[in-house]
Design a protein around this motif. Structure first.
Motif, PDB file in Angstrom:
ATOM      1  N   GLN A   9       0.827  -1.203   0.000  1.00 49.95           N
ATOM      2  CA  GLN A   9       0.000   0.000   0.000  1.00 49.95           C
ATOM      3  C   GLN A   9       0.863   1.255   0.000  1.00 49.95           C
ATOM      4  N   SER A  10       1.934   1.247   0.801  1.00 45.70           N
ATOM      5  CA  SER A  10       2.829   2.395   0.874  1.00 45.70           C
ATOM      6  C   SER A  10       3.533   2.636  -0.456  1.00 45.70           C
ATOM      7  N   THR A  11       3.985   1.555  -1.100  1.00 48.12           N
ATOM      8  CA  THR A  11       4.655   1.675  -2.393  1.00 48.12           C
ATOM      9  C   THR A  11       3.708   2.230  -3.442  1.00 48.12           C
ATOM     10  N   ARG A  12       2.470   1.756  -3.439  1.00 47.76           N
ATOM     11  CA  ARG A  12       1.478   2.272  -4.384  1.00 47.76           C
ATOM     12  C   ARG A  12       1.282   3.779  -4.186  1.00 47.76           C
ATOM     13  N   LYS A  13       1.203   4.202  -2.918  1.00 47.23           N
ATOM     14  CA  LYS A  13       1.017   5.626  -2.618  1.00 47.23           C
ATOM     15  C   LYS A  13       2.209   6.438  -3.104  1.00 47.23           C
ATOM     16  N   GLN A  14       3.419   5.908  -2.907  1.00 48.31           N
ATOM     17  CA  GLN A  14       4.614   6.613  -3.380  1.00 48.31           C
ATOM     18  C   GLN A  14       4.602   6.754  -4.889  1.00 48.31           C
ATOM     19  N   LEU A  15       4.163   5.710  -5.586  1.00 47.89           N
ATOM     20  CA  LEU A  15       4.092   5.766  -7.045  1.00 47.89           C
ATOM     21  C   LEU A  15       3.089   6.801  -7.512  1.00 47.89           C
ATOM     22  N   GLU A  16       1.951   6.851  -6.828  1.00 47.00           N
ATOM     23  CA  GLU A  16       0.920   7.806  -7.213  1.00 47.00           C
ATOM     24  C   GLU A  16       1.388   9.246  -7.006  1.00 47.00           C
ATOM     25  N   ASP A  17       2.248   9.441  -6.006  1.00 45.08           N
ATOM     26  CA  ASP A  17       2.744  10.784  -5.709  1.00 45.08           C
ATOM     27  C   ASP A  17       4.004  11.141  -6.477  1.00 45.08           C
ATOM     28  N   ASN A  88      -9.067 -12.577   7.684  1.00 46.87           N
ATOM     29  CA  ASN A  88      -9.416 -11.158   7.646  1.00 46.87           C
ATOM     30  C   ASN A  88      -9.238 -10.541   6.261  1.00 46.87           C
ATOM     31  N   ASN A  89      -9.023 -11.398   5.255  1.00 43.81           N
ATOM     32  CA  ASN A  89      -8.904 -10.953   3.868  1.00 43.81           C
ATOM     33  C   ASN A  89      -7.734  -9.989   3.656  1.00 43.81           C
ATOM     34  N   GLU A  90      -6.696 -10.133   4.450  1.00 39.83           N
ATOM     35  CA  GLU A  90      -5.526  -9.276   4.308  1.00 39.83           C
ATOM     36  C   GLU A  90      -4.480  -9.924   3.396  1.00 39.83           C
ATOM     37  N   SER A  91      -4.920 -10.625   2.374  1.00 40.02           N
ATOM     38  CA  SER A  91      -3.988 -11.267   1.461  1.00 40.02           C
ATOM     39  C   SER A  91      -3.159 -10.206   0.742  1.00 40.02           C
ATOM     40  N   PRO A  92      -1.821 -10.290   0.799  1.00 40.06           N
ATOM     41  CA  PRO A  92      -0.998  -9.287   0.109  1.00 40.06           C
ATOM     42  C   PRO A  92      -1.316  -9.187  -1.376  1.00 40.06           C
ATOM     43  N   GLY A  93      -1.571 -10.328  -2.020  1.00 35.53           N
ATOM     44  CA  GLY A  93      -1.859 -10.315  -3.438  1.00 35.53           C
ATOM     45  C   GLY A  93      -3.111  -9.542  -3.799  1.00 35.53           C
ATOM     46  N   ALA A  94      -4.043  -9.450  -2.847  1.00 32.63           N
ATOM     47  CA  ALA A  94      -5.278  -8.712  -3.102  1.00 32.63           C
ATOM     48  C   ALA A  94      -5.034  -7.215  -3.258  1.00 32.63           C
ATOM     49  N   GLU A  95      -3.857  -6.760  -2.817  1.00 34.01           N
ATOM     50  CA  GLU A  95      -3.509  -5.349  -2.952  1.00 34.01           C
ATOM     51  C   GLU A  95      -2.938  -5.033  -4.330  1.00 34.01           C
TER      52      GLU A  95
END
Length: 208
Positions: A9-17, A88-95
């Motif tokens: 999630q953090s990497t995605r945010k960095q890419l978006e910014d 809890n559906n926190e599968s990394p691949g789902a991100e």
């Protein structure tokens, strides 16, 4: 597992910014990793004509003239537990936008594992003790991929040729293929998965 989800999630945010994040050069400069560098002989895995044909197919599907014009960049996240479905559906691949699950049959995996020599880990030198694959590696592979295996029994049973189970929303977006297949076929499955996700995103954007 939650930490890995947070990292994605953090990497995605960095890419978006990231300014100009649509350009592969900026993305590569910011997130390059020595572990992501391909093997020197990667191009020898596929005949030049076959590689050129696949490249031309990609350009045609994306309606561009050269690879420099491809309208997106890729960040590949590699991990043995990416598709582990926790309660809890926190599968990394789902991100991730799309998934590529490239498996191998039991015999192939065992041969590869047992061919390894001792290797260095953060805790020191590790060498598999006798019977380690059958008692630890394979049972845990089956355990942590139980949902994918239920939907794609061919992952553990070479006699099965088609998937028969129900897929979750995330599993439906995961391309499944075997590394026992010819390299060209495996690569085509992966490329089709990426192009399919891009087309899906374009269709959603066009409907807005």
């Amino acid at each position: 597992m939650n930490k890995m989800v947070q990292t994605i999630q953090s990497t995605r945010k960095q890419l978006e910014d990231l300014p100009g994040c649509g350009k592969s050069v900026e993305v590569h400069s910011s997130f390059a990793s020595q572990w992501a560098n391909p093997q020197k002989d990667v191009n020898s895995k596929l005949p030049p004509k076959a590689l050129d044909s696949l490249r031309n197919t990609v350009l045609h599907r994306l309606n561009v003239e050269s690879t420099e014009e491809i309208p997106f960049s890729l960040i590949l996240v590699d991990g043995i537990l990416l598709f582990y479905d926790e309660a809890n559906n926190e599968s990394p691949g789902a991100e991730c936008d799309t998934g590529l699950f490239i498996y191998a049959q039991y015999e192939t995996l065992k041969q590869r594992r047992e061919a390894r020599s001792a290797y260095v880990t953060k805790d020191g030198i590790w060498e598999d003790p006798p019977g380690y694959f059958d008692s630890i590696v394979w049972p845990n592979f089956v355990k942590y991929h139980s949902n994918l295996i239920a939907a794609h029994p061919e992952i553990t049973d070479r006699k099965v040729t088609s998937a028969g189970g129900q897929k979750s929303a995330h599993e439906a977006n995961v391309a499944i293929c075997s590394s026992d297949m010819p390299f060209k076929d495996t690569l085509e499955v992966c490329v089709e998965s990426i192009l399919g996700e891009w087309n899906r995103r374009q269709q959603i954007q066009a409907q807005r």
